[in-house]
Design a protein around this motif. Sequence first.
Motif, PDB file in Angstrom:
ATOM      1  N   GLU A  56      62.974 -12.929   1.209  1.00 21.60           N
ATOM      2  CA  GLU A  56      63.475 -14.347   2.214  1.00 21.60           C
ATOM      3  C   GLU A  56      62.883 -14.015   3.538  1.00 21.60           C
ATOM      4  N   GLY A  57      62.506 -12.827   3.952  1.00 22.56           N
ATOM      5  CA  GLY A  57      61.836 -12.570   5.208  1.00 22.56           C
ATOM      6  C   GLY A  57      60.362 -12.300   5.355  1.00 22.56           C
ATOM      7  N   TYR A  58      59.719 -12.147   4.429  1.00 20.46           N
ATOM      8  CA  TYR A  58      58.349 -11.667   4.570  1.00 20.46           C
ATOM      9  C   TYR A  58      57.374 -12.292   3.558  1.00 20.46           C
ATOM     10  N   ILE A  59      57.623 -11.835   2.159  1.00 17.30           N
ATOM     11  CA  ILE A  59      56.674 -12.083   1.198  1.00 17.30           C
ATOM     12  C   ILE A  59      57.699 -12.487  -0.210  1.00 17.30           C
ATOM     13  N   ASP A  60      57.474 -13.731  -0.732  1.00 18.49           N
ATOM     14  CA  ASP A  60      58.188 -14.222  -1.898  1.00 18.49           C
ATOM     15  C   ASP A  60      57.250 -14.537  -3.045  1.00 18.49           C
ATOM     16  N   LYS A  61      55.994 -14.247  -3.118  1.00 21.73           N
ATOM     17  CA  LYS A  61      54.946 -14.477  -3.831  1.00 21.73           C
ATOM     18  C   LYS A  61      54.839 -13.380  -4.979  1.00 21.73           C
ATOM     19  N   VAL A  62      55.006 -13.799  -6.368  1.00 21.72           N
ATOM     20  CA  VAL A  62      54.625 -12.664  -7.398  1.00 21.72           C
ATOM     21  C   VAL A  62      53.268 -12.197  -7.221  1.00 21.72           C
ATOM     22  N   GLN A  92      50.773 -12.652   0.931  1.00 27.67           N
ATOM     23  CA  GLN A  92      50.902 -14.290   0.869  1.00 27.67           C
ATOM     24  C   GLN A  92      50.522 -14.695   2.073  1.00 27.67           C
ATOM     25  N   ARG A  93      49.650 -15.902   2.284  1.00 29.09           N
ATOM     26  CA  ARG A  93      49.202 -16.646   3.143  1.00 29.09           C
ATOM     27  C   ARG A  93      49.930 -17.935   3.582  1.00 29.09           C
ATOM     28  N   LEU A  94      50.077 -18.069   4.913  1.00 26.52           N
ATOM     29  CA  LEU A  94      50.991 -19.000   5.217  1.00 26.52           C
ATOM     30  C   LEU A  94      50.133 -20.105   6.110  1.00 26.52           C
ATOM     31  N   PRO A  95      50.272 -21.736   5.895  1.00 29.87           N
ATOM     32  CA  PRO A  95      49.438 -22.447   6.573  1.00 29.87           C
ATOM     33  C   PRO A  95      49.411 -22.304   8.272  1.00 29.87           C
ATOM     34  N   ALA A 108      48.011 -19.968  14.621  1.00 33.81           N
ATOM     35  CA  ALA A 108      47.191 -18.985  13.754  1.00 33.81           C
ATOM     36  C   ALA A 108      47.358 -19.253  12.323  1.00 33.81           C
ATOM     37  N   VAL A 109      46.630 -18.951  11.292  1.00 30.61           N
ATOM     38  CA  VAL A 109      46.835 -18.656   9.835  1.00 30.61           C
ATOM     39  C   VAL A 109      47.459 -17.228   9.655  1.00 30.61           C
ATOM     40  N   GLN A 110      48.577 -17.170   9.118  1.00 28.84           N
ATOM     41  CA  GLN A 110      49.072 -15.614   9.173  1.00 28.84           C
ATOM     42  C   GLN A 110      49.020 -15.323   7.677  1.00 28.84           C
ATOM     43  N   THR A 111      48.331 -14.176   7.494  1.00 33.22           N
ATOM     44  CA  THR A 111      48.434 -13.434   6.060  1.00 33.22           C
ATOM     45  C   THR A 111      49.240 -12.455   5.907  1.00 33.22           C
ATOM     46  N   ARG A 112      50.312 -12.449   5.073  1.00 30.69           N
ATOM     47  CA  ARG A 112      51.254 -11.186   4.964  1.00 30.69           C
ATOM     48  C   ARG A 112      50.959 -10.220   4.004  1.00 30.69           C
ATOM     49  N   THR A 113      50.710  -9.081   4.192  1.00 30.50           N
ATOM     50  CA  THR A 113      50.401  -7.969   3.241  1.00 30.50           C
ATOM     51  C   THR A 113      51.280  -6.940   2.979  1.00 30.50           C
ATOM     52  N   LEU A 114      51.617  -6.300   1.940  1.00 34.88           N
ATOM     53  CA  LEU A 114      52.282  -4.852   1.937  1.00 34.88           C
ATOM     54  C   LEU A 114      51.831  -4.221   0.744  1.00 34.88           C
ATOM     55  N   THR A 150      50.651  -4.652   6.736  1.00 35.87           N
ATOM     56  CA  THR A 150      49.739  -5.344   7.651  1.00 35.87           C
ATOM     57  C   THR A 150      49.698  -6.704   7.607  1.00 35.87           C
ATOM     58  N   LEU A 151      49.756  -7.308   8.972  1.00 40.02           N
ATOM     59  CA  LEU A 151      50.161  -8.557   8.935  1.00 40.02           C
ATOM     60  C   LEU A 151      48.928  -9.251   9.992  1.00 40.02           C
ATOM     61  N   TYR A 152      48.141 -10.096   9.301  1.00 42.82           N
ATOM     62  CA  TYR A 152      46.863 -10.708   9.917  1.00 42.82           C
ATOM     63  C   TYR A 152      47.276 -11.938  10.603  1.00 42.82           C
ATOM     64  N   TRP A 153      46.831 -12.065  11.907  1.00 45.49           N
ATOM     65  CA  TRP A 153      47.035 -13.429  12.696  1.00 45.49           C
ATOM     66  C   TRP A 153      45.570 -13.646  12.699  1.00 45.49           C
ATOM     67  N   GLY A 154      45.097 -14.646  11.741  1.00 42.60           N
ATOM     68  CA  GLY A 154      43.578 -14.907  11.811  1.00 42.60           C
ATOM     69  C   GLY A 154      42.720 -13.670  11.752  1.00 42.60           C
TER      70      GLY A 154
END
Length: 219
Positions: A56-62, A92-95, A108-114, A150-154
């Motif tokens: 719900e709060g970070y990554i919901d992608k399989v 998961q990459r957000l628009p 920024a394009v936010q890319t969320r990884t764990l 690791t959370l990427y902001w661009g």
Amino acid sequence: MKRYSLILVLFLLTVVEVHAQQGPNLYSLPSPYERYTHYLATARVSAGVPIGAFAEGYIDKVSAQNYSLSLEWVLRNNLSIGGEVGQNYFQQRLPRQTYQMGDQEISAVQTRTLTQYPFLGFVNYHFARSGAMFRPYVQVSAGASLVDYTLYWGNLSDQQQKFAFSYGLGAGSKILFKRDGSFGADLRVKYNHTPLNYDYVTNGVSAINASVGLFYRWW
């Protein structure tokens, strides 16, 4: 004289036959995997489904970029104990969006990884004997995971790494390719949880992993 010789021969044949019937029948002995403890190594690939607050709060992608290796000692009863190491990776990459960073707004394009590297010990309870072609089981595991958030902001990133306690509950089945053989498949569904409280992850990392494994056993 011939009559006594015939009686003696019949007596000896009877003794030999009785002894043969009372002796061990090698072809009816249980498999060595049932008579002795043995070892089993399994390589797995799995798909992870984020659940709960983590989804719900970070990554919901399989994620399908998960794998593990395990080694277990299979006891003569229904238990086996062992250890497992591996990697679980979620991304998961957000628009492109506008985010509030302190007193500034950035686009920024936010890319969320764990990424998790679990080191777990486990106990399996099997519902069938060691020689069964299908051997369903339930599993309890616990240990530690190296967690890389690791959370990427661009091109910029915010990173946090730490060791955290991990545990899991699972159920599956071992399937032999050949009766008394050494190779088989392991199908497992498992719930994993690692407590973590950092940035977007506020209530730990929870996921359901469905895995397909190939095992080799020896004694």
